[in-house]
Design a protein around this motif. Sequence first.
Motif, short mmCIF file in Angstrom:
data_model
loop_
_atom_site.label_atom_id
_atom_site.label_comp_id
_atom_site.label_asym_id
_atom_site.label_seq_id
_atom_site.Cartn_x
_atom_site.Cartn_y
_atom_site.Cartn_z
N ARG A 106 36.45 24.00 49.62
CA ARG A 106 36.01 25.24 48.99
C ARG A 106 35.44 25.13 47.66
O ARG A 106 35.21 26.29 46.78
N LYS A 154 35.12 23.65 55.24
CA LYS A 154 36.57 23.55 54.60
C LYS A 154 36.66 23.19 53.22
O LYS A 154 37.61 23.40 52.79
N ASP A 183 30.54 20.53 54.02
CA ASP A 183 31.95 20.69 54.73
C ASP A 183 32.20 22.02 54.52
O ASP A 183 32.81 22.51 53.36
#
Length: 95
Positions: free
Chosen positions: A47, A45, A43
């Motif tokens: 982090r 997004k 993913d």
Amino acid sequence: MGRGNLAFFIWHFLYILSKSQSSGKYYCGQSSDLDRRLQQDNDPKYRLTKTTKRFEGPWKVIWSRDCSNRSSAVKLEKTIKKRGIGRYLEDQQSS
């Protein structure tokens, strides 16, 4: 029945990810939820997985092992990283 009589086991998985077989990029980690962790690693997004973000995926699980607890997973993870992930995988194929 008291709580002392119940045994709870949380399995941990040690896993190795590969970006592609030809790239030579590997990542070794451990988690109690392998499917969730792989989703996080892929993913863009999410982090908190910095290593797998430096090299764009998709990452795929190419090796995994069940461990009975987190400490044994961490110990094996350190062994693999010390040996080198690629060399460890070669050792596994030849044995």
